[in-house]
Design an enzyme around this catalytic site. Structure first.
Site, short mmCIF file in Angstrom:
data_model
loop_
_atom_site.label_atom_id
_atom_site.label_comp_id
_atom_site.label_asym_id
_atom_site.label_seq_id
_atom_site.Cartn_x
_atom_site.Cartn_y
_atom_site.Cartn_z
CB SER A 265 -15.56 15.04 -5.57
OG SER A 265 -15.14 16.22 -5.49
CE LYS B 213 -14.02 16.86 -1.62
NZ LYS B 213 -14.42 16.00 -2.95
#
Length: 260
Positions: free
Chosen positions: A61, A103
């Site tokens: 991701s 993230k």
């Protein structure tokens, strides 16, 4: 004794079994170099162990910044130190149970974030340049409208926007997909395996406020490297000096024999 003169001759190199003054000084300096090198080498590793945590990122991701399976070093930080653009490690049970998540922070408490304008992320009305995104990708893949981030919370996205389960996957939550600052435990400084080095600064967020300063990783690397050089150099002095001394002694003895 009567009228007979006595002439003292200087001992030949190595004949007394004691090292010359220069050699003794060299040995002392060599020992000092080894001792200092050990302090720097071990001190650098100890400092790194206190400041940094290693993590293995299991998903893609954050590609291409961090690929699946990459090993990263993340500086232990308080959530209050986090700035826009930081890649952080956090734990939020509403996202994933008992697992760390990595993230990028794109907005902080009080910000208004939206996607997209001309294919770009917009924070507080400013379009953000994001060179860390995969080549050819557009931020508008995550077209999520407009979100106002509550105070004390963070809005996070993956660099691989299409496949990332990030804040946009939790927009229906009461907190609009945001994560509390207190959930953050570390900020990623570098990808160390395979080696990619320090993360590039997210300069696209500079117009919105100060960016985070890099951690002390480069200083720690210099300490460890300098310590290793001193230990190896100091340790090598003895054998090299001894070999040179024996070589000079063998050269001097034939010359002395010829002088008789």
């Amino acid at each position: 004794m009567g009228g007979e003169s006595m002439t003292r001759t200087a001992p030949q190199g190595g004949g007394t079994g004691t090292a010359p003054a220069g050699g003794r000084l060299g040995q002392r300096l060599s020992g000092l170099a080894v001792a200092l090198g050990l302090v720097l080498f071990l001190g650098g590793f100890a400092w790194g162990a206190l400041v940094y945590r290693p993590y293995t990122v299991p998903t893609s991701s954050m590609t291409p910044t961090i690929d699946a399976g990459d090993r990263v070093l993340a500086q232990r930080v308080d959530g209050g130190e986090v700035r826009r653009g930081d890649v952080v490690v956090f734990e939020d049970k509403t996202w994933v149970t008992n697992a760390k998540v990595v993230k990028r922070v794109v907005a902080v408490g009080g910000d208004t974030v939206s996607c997209c304008t001309d294919g770009k992320l917009t924070v507080n009305g400013k379009q953000i340049d994001e060179p860390y995104l995969p080549e050819g990708s557009l931020a508008e893949i995550k077209n999520f409208g407009t979100v106002t981030v509550p105070e004390g919370r963070l809005f996070l996205l993956g660099d691989e926007r299409q496949g990332s389960l990030d804040s946009t996957a939790h927009l229906t939550d009461a907190v609009k997909g945001t994560v509390a600052r207190t959930a953050v435990s570390a900020r990623v400084d570098a990808v160390v395996w395979p080696w990619k080095g320090m993360l590039k600064r997210p300069t696209g967020f500079e117009t919105l406020g100060a960016l985070s300063q890099p951690g002390p990783l480069r200083t720690i690397e210099l300490l460890v490297a300098a310590g290793a050089v001193l230990v190896l150099g100091g340790g090598a002095y003895g054998p090299i000096a001894g070999r040179l001394h024996r070589s000079r002694t063998r050269t001097a003895r034939p010359e002395a024999a010829g002088a008789r």
